[in-house]
Scaffold this motif. Structure first.
Motif, PDB file in Angstrom:
ATOM      1  N   THR A  40     -10.502   2.748 -37.811  1.00 42.47           N
ATOM      2  CA  THR A  40     -10.747   2.669 -39.251  1.00 42.47           C
ATOM      3  C   THR A  40     -12.222   2.381 -39.539  1.00 42.47           C
ATOM      4  O   THR A  40     -12.777   2.878 -40.499  1.00 42.47           O
ATOM      5  N   LEU A  44     -14.804   4.408 -41.910  1.00 46.56           N
ATOM      6  CA  LEU A  44     -15.323   3.777 -43.133  1.00 46.56           C
ATOM      7  C   LEU A  44     -16.763   3.267 -43.003  1.00 46.56           C
ATOM      8  O   LEU A  44     -17.437   3.051 -43.996  1.00 46.56           O
ATOM      9  N   ASP A  49     -14.751  -3.556 -42.710  1.00 50.60           N
ATOM     10  CA  ASP A  49     -13.624  -2.787 -42.190  1.00 50.60           C
ATOM     11  C   ASP A  49     -13.725  -2.583 -40.690  1.00 50.60           C
ATOM     12  O   ASP A  49     -13.178  -1.635 -40.139  1.00 50.60           O
ATOM     13  N   GLU A  74      -7.815  -6.690 -49.003  1.00 52.83           N
ATOM     14  CA  GLU A  74      -7.846  -5.231 -48.861  1.00 52.83           C
ATOM     15  C   GLU A  74      -8.334  -4.732 -47.503  1.00 52.83           C
ATOM     16  O   GLU A  74      -7.651  -3.929 -46.864  1.00 52.83           O
ATOM     17  N   PRO A  75      -9.499  -5.201 -47.034  1.00 55.63           N
ATOM     18  CA  PRO A  75      -9.939  -4.716 -45.714  1.00 55.63           C
ATOM     19  C   PRO A  75      -8.932  -5.072 -44.618  1.00 55.63           C
ATOM     20  O   PRO A  75      -8.755  -4.316 -43.660  1.00 55.63           O
ATOM     21  N   SER A  77      -5.742  -5.202 -45.013  1.00 54.85           N
ATOM     22  CA  SER A  77      -4.572  -4.324 -45.101  1.00 54.85           C
ATOM     23  C   SER A  77      -4.938  -2.912 -44.646  1.00 54.85           C
ATOM     24  O   SER A  77      -4.071  -2.131 -44.274  1.00 54.85           O
ATOM     25  N   ARG A  78      -6.233  -2.581 -44.658  1.00 59.52           N
ATOM     26  CA  ARG A  78      -6.632  -1.252 -44.181  1.00 59.52           C
ATOM     27  C   ARG A  78      -6.647  -1.153 -42.651  1.00 59.52           C
ATOM     28  O   ARG A  78      -6.866  -0.090 -42.100  1.00 59.52           O
ATOM     29  N   CYS A  79      -6.429  -2.264 -41.973  1.00 63.60           N
ATOM     30  CA  CYS A  79      -6.373  -2.250 -40.507  1.00 63.60           C
ATOM     31  C   CYS A  79      -5.049  -1.630 -40.077  1.00 63.60           C
ATOM     32  O   CYS A  79      -4.000  -1.984 -40.590  1.00 63.60           O
ATOM     33  N   TYR A 402       2.133   2.570 -41.733  1.00 67.27           N
ATOM     34  CA  TYR A 402       0.764   2.661 -42.241  1.00 67.27           C
ATOM     35  C   TYR A 402       0.506   4.030 -42.868  1.00 67.27           C
ATOM     36  O   TYR A 402      -0.139   4.151 -43.901  1.00 67.27           O
ATOM     37  N   HIS A 406      -1.112   3.970 -46.434  1.00 64.89           N
ATOM     38  CA  HIS A 406      -2.514   4.402 -46.568  1.00 64.89           C
ATOM     39  C   HIS A 406      -2.642   5.864 -46.144  1.00 64.89           C
ATOM     40  O   HIS A 406      -3.284   6.173 -45.141  1.00 64.89           O
ATOM     41  N   LEU A 409      -6.428   7.348 -45.376  1.00 66.85           N
ATOM     42  CA  LEU A 409      -7.119   6.832 -44.202  1.00 66.85           C
ATOM     43  C   LEU A 409      -6.381   7.266 -42.935  1.00 66.85           C
ATOM     44  O   LEU A 409      -6.990   7.688 -41.945  1.00 66.85           O
ATOM     45  N   SER A 410      -5.048   7.151 -42.993  1.00 67.31           N
ATOM     46  CA  SER A 410      -4.245   7.570 -41.858  1.00 67.31           C
ATOM     47  C   SER A 410      -4.483   9.047 -41.567  1.00 67.31           C
ATOM     48  O   SER A 410      -4.603   9.454 -40.406  1.00 67.31           O
TER      49      SER A 410
END
Ligand SMILES: Cc1cc2nc3c(=O)[nH]c(=O)nc-3n(C[C@H](O)[C@H](O)[C@H](O)COP(=O)(O)OP(=O)(O)OC[C@H]3O[C@@H](n4cnc5c(N)ncnc54)[C@H](O)[C@@H]3O)c2cc1C
Ligand code: SF4
Ligand code: SF4
Lengths: 474, 493
Positions: A40, A44, A49, A74-75, A77-79, A402, A406, A409-410
Motif C-alpha cells: 500500500t 500511495l 501509509d 484512516e491510514p 484501515s488502509r493497511c 479488504y 477498499h 486500492l486493492s
C-alpha cells in the motif's frame, strides 16, 4: 471507504492502549527497512501509509500524543494486513499483532456509521459465525451462478450498467457448492487403505509424540471454504490418505475468526476460538491441517486474543487455556506433506510436461513463514517446471474482505500482480497454471486474470498435486 | 502549522489537491527520520510527480521565501530529513523510474527515489551491480545516498557513492535546473559534482542520477577469523593492509554482538570468542585461492585461533545477514541502544577501542562494537535501559566522550551517517580556524538564502554548545526524558 465515527468512551486512547499489552511497539526503531515491502505504501507514496508510519501512529496513540480520530484511523484501515513488513523487519516487530490490537480498540471504542454497523452485524456476527446460514448462502449463490447472471454481467454489455466494482465482484465469486464439507464427513475417522508403513508423525515441534503407526490428523474446513471450492478439501483429503493419515473432520468446528480479528471484532473471534478448541481438543490429534493460509495464521495466534492483563481480562474473558498445545498442532497442508518426501516419491505421478507459476500467499510466507515447502513440492513433481514469478511474495490485494472495503486500492495492488503475471507469461508462454494456497488470493487473482483476459488457470496447490496423480492413484 | 491558504492553493494548482498535504496526521508522521530523538513537524508535505512540477514548486516557495527540504526514504540517522524552521518537505517517493541502462558505458540513469538495491536487482542478470551497499540498501534511495555520500561494507575496496556517481541533474534553491557531470569520467575545472555529493541536501534537490555499474566479481571468498582478544583482531586488520592486500570487506563483531546475533540469527559464531573478523576477498577466480591462503596465514599469525571459510553461497549469506542485521539483533540483549558513528585512522583501532571500553566502564554501561574495521569506521552501540533516566543521560555522555576520543586520535565525526542536526554543533571542534567559514561560503554559493534544508550540517549561530549532541535544534521539540528514551535512537549498521 468513508469511516465516519466518533469515539464512544471518554477514556483517552492512551489508557485504552496501556491496557492492551502494547509494549512490543517499542521494538520499532523507525529504521524504515520495511518500507519497500509494503504494497500500500508503494501505491500511495505517503509516510503515514507505510508500515513505519502506521506504527508511528499506533505509538502516538499508545504514548498519548494522538487520539482516536478519523484522520488517524484512516491510514490504519488502509493497511491490507499482509504482514510483508514483518518479514522485512530486522527488529522483530510483530506488526500484525499490534495492528490487530489497535483495530480491536478502534472497533470497541468508536461508533461506526450506520452502513458499517449493518454490514458488520450481517457478516461478522451473522453469516460467518453460523454454519447453517453459510450453507444457505452458498446454496443461493450457487443458484445465482447457474442463472448465468454473473457471466452476463462480466462478459456482456450488461456489465456497463453497473459500477465497475460490482462487475469485478462478480469475478470474485467463489464456486459455491451448496453443501458443507465438514457435515459430509462429520466425525468419521477416515482411514486410508493404501497406507504403507510410515514413520510416525512427530508433531511440528519435532518432539517425538504418540508413537502409533498412523498419524491421526484433523482437518480444518473454514467458513466459506466449507461450502465452496469443494475440490480443495477433497484433494487435501486424498493427499493425506496417500501418505497414510487417519483424518478427522470435526463437525462442530467453526470459522477461524480471522475476518473478525482483521476488522477488530475480537469478542466474536474469541468466541469462535473457544469453539474450535472444543471441536479439536478431545480428538487426540497429532496435527491439525489447514489449507487456507489465512486460517492457519489465525489458528496459530489464538493466544494473542487472550492476553494476560488486558481490558479483556477485566471483562472476565481471561483465558485459562494453554493455547500453546493447540497452536503447535496447526500446520499448513503443504508443510505437512513435505515432511514425507519418500512417501510422496513412491506414489505414481503423471509425467507429462507442464509449466506452472507459484504465488506465495502473504499469510503463508509472511505470517507462517512457510515458503520453501510448497515450491519444493511443485518442483519435485515429475514433468513439472516451476518458473519464477516476479514479486511472488507480494500481496495480491485480497486481504480477507479488504477488496470489498477498499476496492480501488486493492485493485491497484492487484494490477501490480497481474502485471508480474503478464511478464512471467512473456518469458514462459507455455505456463498453464498459477498456483496459490489461500482461497482469498485464489479468488482475487482469478478475478484479476479473468478481467484482464489473461490465459491462465489458477489452482490451489493441493488441487494441482492431486491432479498430477495418475488416475488409478487418486 | 500548516500552509497559508494562498500557498496551498498555488501548490494545488501545480500538483493537484491530493498531492498537497498539511493535515496534522501527515505532519506527525513526517516529523522525524531514522533518528527519532529530535522531532519537528514540517509546515506541509508536497509530493511532486515530475521534474517540471518540482521546479514550479521550488520557484513558488523561493518566491515566498518559505524554506524547504527534500526527503528520500527517511532512513538517515543524523536527522538530515527532519525539517527545521518549519520547512516544507518535498517527498521524493514518486520519482522512482529507472530511465536507461547503457551497457557500453556501463551506466544506469535513475530517478532519485529509486531504492539502492533496485539498481542491483535490475542489472544482476547481466552480471553487474551497484557497488555502494549501505546496510539500509533495501530501503534507502539513491537521492539520499548522493546527499549523504553513503557507503557500506564493500566500500573498503570499491569506494563510496562519490566514486560511483557520474552525473546528476538537480534543481537549485531558486528553481534553476542544472546538470553536473555526464556519462563520462572527469570534467575540467573544479569538481562541482564532487562538492554536491555529500552536501546532505543543502546545495540542491537531485532529480536524476547517472550511476556507474560495476561488473560482478568472478568469485568471492568469505572468511571468518575467530579471536581471543579484540586487540588481536585489530592486529589482523593492520597486517592484511600492510601486506598490500585490499579485501572487498573487513568487518568486526565483538563478543557482545556475537551473543546477540547468535540469539537472533544463529550464524554459528562461537560464543566464547572475544571477537570475529569477517574478511571477504573477491576478483578473478585465478589467484583468489592463493590470496585467500595468504590472508588465512596472516590472520593466524596475528592471533586468530581459527579461520573458517564459507563453503557455499548459503554459508556466505548467513555470515552477511548476521553482519547486516546485527543492530536489529541487539534488541535481543538490551532494551535500547544508542549508535555512534565515528572514524579513526586504522592504526589507532586497538587504542581507541580500549578507550571506548574504558569510557563505558567509567559510566557503568556496556558498549558493544560492530563496525567497518577496514575503514576504521566505528559504530559503538551504547546499551541502556530506556526506562532508566539515569542510564539515558549516561548513554549520551558516553556518546560524546567517544566522539571526542575519535577526534583526538586524528579521526572524524561521521563515517557514513552524516552530520545532519545531530552533530552540527560538533563541526566547530572538528574544524577550528576558518575552514568551517570557507565551507559555509561554498554552501552560500549554491544556497544563498539558506532556504534549502536550513539548520543542518553547520552549527547554528547563537546556540549554546555545552552539551553538543544533546543540543535541541531550533524549533525542534525535544521529547521529554521518558519519551526520548522510549524512542531509542535509531539503528544503523
Ligand atoms: C538500519 C540502517 C542502516 C544504515 N546503514 C548505513 C550504511 O551502512 N552506510 C551509510 O552510509 N548509511 C547507512 N544508513 C543511513 C542512511 O540509510 C543513509 O544515510 C541513506 O543514504 C539515506 O537515504 P534516504 O533515502 O533514507 O534519505 P533521507 O533520510 O530521506 O534523507 C537524507 C538526507 O538526504 C537529503 N535528500 C534526500 N533525497 C534527496 C534528493 N533527491 N536531493 C537532495 N537531497 C536529498 C535529505 O534532505 C536529507 O538531508 C543506515 C540507516 C539505517 C536506518
Ligand atoms: S517495523 Fe521494523 S523495519 Fe519497519 S521501521 Fe520499525 S524496526 Fe524498522
Ligand atoms: S501489513 Fe502489509 S499493507 Fe500493512 S503496513 Fe505491513 S506491508 Fe504494509
Amino acid at each position: 471507504m468513508n469511516i465516519n465515527f466518533s469515539q464512544k468512551t471518554a477514556v483517552s486512547a492512551k489508557e485504552l492502549f496501556r491496557l492492551a499489552e502494547f509494549d512490543n511497539i517499542l521494538k520499532c526503531v523507525h529504521c524504515g527497512l520495511c518500507l519497500e515491502s509494503c504494497p500500500t505504501y508503494r501505491e500511495l507514496d505517503d509516510e503515514k501509509d507505510s508500515p513505519r508510519g502506521r506504527l508511528y501512529l499506533m505509538r502516538g496513540l499508545w504514548e498519548g500524543a494522538l487520539e482516536l480520530r478519523q484522520s488517524v484511523v484512516e491510514p490504519l484501515s488502509r493497511c491490507v494486513n499482509c504482514r510483508a513488513c514483518e518479514s522485512a523487519c530486522p527488529s522483530g516487530v510483530p506488526y500484525g499483532e499490534l495492528l490487530e490490537k489497535t483495530r480491536g480498540i478502534i472497533f470497541e471504542n468508536t461508533t461506526q456509521s450506520f452502513k458499517e454497523r449493518v454490514l458488520r452485524r450481517l457478516l461478522l456476527k451473522g453469516l460467518f459465525r453460523s454454519t447453517s446460514l453459510m450453507i444457505t448462502a452458498s446454496y443461493l449463490l450457487k443458484i445465482y451462478a447457474t442463472t448465468g447472471l454473473p457471466k452476463l454481467i462480466t462478459k456482456t454489455f450488461v456489465g456497463k450498467l453497473f459500477p465497475r466494482s460490482f462487475v469485478f465482484q462478480q469475478h470474485l465469486l467463489p464456486n459455491f457448492s451448496g453443501k458443507s464439507f465438514k457435515l459430509k464427513y462429520a466425525d468419521e475417522v477416515i482411514s486410508s487403505e493404501v497406507s504403507e508403513k510410515i514413520k510416525p508423525y512427530t508433531g511440528p515441534s519435532g518432539k517425538s509424540k504418540r508413537l502409533k503407526s498412523k498419524p491421526r490428523v484433523g482437518m480444518f474446513s473454514g467458513c466459506i471454504m466449507d461450502v465452496s471450492e469443494a475440490a480443495i478439501h477433497e484433494s487435501t483429503l486424498t493427499l493425506l490418505h496417500h501418505i497414510g493419515c487417519e483424518v478427522v473432520v470435526p463437525g462442530n468446528q467453526v470459522c477461524c475468526g480471522a475476518i473478525h480479528v482483521h476488522s477488530g471484532d475480537r469478542e466474536t473471534a474469541r468466541e469462535l476460538a473457544l469453539k474450535n478448541l472444543v471441536a479439536f481438543e478431545p480428538r487426540h490429534l497429532d496435527a491439525i491441517i489447514t489449507n487456507a493460509a489465512g486460517c492457519g495464521a489465525q489458528l496459530k495466534e489464538y493466544n494473542l486474543l487472550f492476553s494476560k492483563e488486558t481490558s479483556e481480562a477485566k471483562k472476565g474473558v481471561r483465558s485459562t487455556v494453554n493455547w500453546q498445545d493447540f497452536e503447535k498442532k496447526i500446520i499448513d497442508v503443504l508443510e505437512f506433506l513435505s515432511r514425507y518426501p519418500k512417501l510422496l516419491e513412491k506414489l505414481s505421478w503423471r509425467e507429462d510436461e507442464d509449466t506452472v507459476l507459484y504465488d506465495a500467499p502473504c499469510h503463508l510466507i509472511h505470517a507462517q513463514k512457510v515458503d520453501e515447502n510448497p515450491r519444493q513440492l511443485l518442483n519435485n513433481l515429475p514433468g513439472v517446471t516451476l518458473v519464477p514469478l516476479k514479486e511472488s511474495d507480494w500481496c495480491c490485494g485480497s486481504g480477507g474482505i479488504y477488496n470489498l472495503v477498499h476496492p480501488e486500492l486493492s485493485g491497484a495492488v492487484l494490477k501490480r500482480k497481474t502485471e508480474s503475471i503478464r511478464q512471467a507469461l512473456t518469458t514462459n508462454p507455455n505456463a498453464t497454471n498459477i498456483i496459490t494456497g489461500n482461497p482469498g488470493c485464489l479468488y482475487q487473482i482469478r478475478a484479476g486474470i479473468r478481467s484482464e483476459n489473461i490465459d491462465l488457470h489458477i489452482l490451489h496447490p493441493v488441487v494441482y498435486l492431486a491432479g498430477r496423480l495418475k488416475k488409478n492413484e487418486s | 502549522m500548516s500552509f497559508e491558504s494562498n500557498i496551498r492553493e498555488e501548490l494545488a494548482k501545480i500538483l493537484g489537491k491530493e498531492w498537497v498535504k498539511d493535515d496534522s496526521v501527515t505532519l506527525y508522521t513526517y516529523r522525524c527520520d531514522g533518528l527519532t530523538l529530535y522531532t519537528a513537524p514540517p509546515m506541509g508535505v508536497v509530493f511532486p510527480g515530475a521534474v517540471q512540477e518540482l521546479v514550479s514548486v521550488v520557484k513558488l516557495l523561493h518566491k515566498h521565501k518559505i524554506s524547504f527540504i527534500a526527503r528520500g526514504a527517511g532512513t538517515g540517522l543524523s536527522g538530515g530529513a527532519v525539517p527545521q524552521d518549519e520547512s516544507v518537505i518535498i517527498e521524493m517517493a514518486r520519482f522512482k523510474e529507472v530511465h536507461e541502462v547503457d551497457w557500453i558505458n556501463r551506466t544506469i540513469t535513475v530517478d532519485p527515489g529509486v531504492i539502492n538495491l533496485r539498481i542491483t536487482e535490475d542489472v544482476q542478470s547481466q552480471g553487474y551491480h551497484y557497488a555502494p551497499d549501505p546496510s539500509s540498501q533495501k530501503a534507502c534511495t539513491i537521492g539520499g545516498n548522493v546527499a549523504e555520500n553513503s557507503g557500506g561494507p564493500h566500500t573498503l575496496k570499491y569506494g563510496v557513492t562519490v566514486n560511483h556517481v557520474l552525473g546528476v541533474e538537480m534543481v537549485l534553491p531558486d528553481g534553476e535546473l542544472i546538470k553536473l557531470g555526464g556519462k563520462h569520467l572527469g570534467m575540467p575545472g573544479p569538481d562541482l559534482l564532487g562538492l554536491m555529493i555529500g552536501s546532505e541536501g543543502t546545495f540542491g534537490i537531485i532529480t536524476k542520477i547517472i550511476c556507474r555499474l560495476t561488473p560482478n566479481p568472478e568469485k568471492a571468498v568469505t572468511m571468518l577469523g575467530i579471536y581471543k582478544s579484540v586487540h588481536d583482531a585489530c592486529e589482523s586488520v593492520s597486517s592484511i593492509i600492510r601486506h598490500g592486500i585490499i579485501p572487498a570487506a573487513m568487518e568486526m563483531l565483538d563478543k557482545i554482538v556475537i551473543s546477540a546475533v547468535e540469539k537472533a540469527l544463529k550464524p554459528g559464531f562461537p560464543l566464547d570468542a572475544e571477537a570475529v573478523l569477517i574478511v571477504e576477498l573477491d576478483g578473478l577466480a585465478d589467484g583468489l585461492d592463493a590470496e585467500a591462503e595468504i590472508v588465512e596465514k596472516l590472520l593466524k599469525e596475528s592471533g586468530a585461533t581459527t579461520v573458517n571459510r564459507a563453503r557455499d553461497e548459503v554459508e556466505r549469506d548467513k555470515i552477511w545477514r548476521a553482519r547486516k542485521e546485527a543492530f536489529g539483533a541487539i534488541g535481543q540483549i538490551s532494551p535500547s541502544y544508542y549508535v555512534q558513528d565515528g572514524v579513526i585512522p586504522r592504526s589507532k583501532l586497538p587504542e581507541v577501542l580500549n578507550e571506548i571500553s574504558a569510557i563505558g566502564k567509567k559510566h557503568g554501561l556496556t558498549v558493544a562494537n560492530v563496525f567497518h574495521a577496514g575503514d576504521g569506521n566505528l559504530h559503538p552501540l551504547i546499551l541502556y535501559d530506556y526506562e532508566n533516566p539515569e542510564e539515558v543521560e549516561k548513554s549520551h555522555k558516553i556518546g560524546e566522550e567517544i566522539l571526542s576520543s575519535c577526534i583526538r586520535h586524528g579521526g572524524t565525526l561521521s563515517g557514513e551517517h552524516g552530520i545532519g542536526i545531530e552533530k552540527a554543533e560538533w563541526m566547530k571542534d572538528l574544524y577550528p580556524g576558518n575552514s568551517l567559514d570557507n565551507m559555509q561560503n561554498v554552501r552560500t554559493f549554491f544556497n544563498p538564502e539558506n532556504l534549502l534544508n536550513p539548520g543542518k550540517l553547520f552549527p547554528q549561530p547563537g546556540r549554546c554548545a555545552e552539551s553538543k549532541s544533546g543540543t535541541p535544534p531550533r524549533n525542534a521539540t525535544v521529547l521529554d526524558k521518558s519519551k526520548m528514551v522510549a524512542s531509542k535512537s535509531g539503528i544503523a549498521v
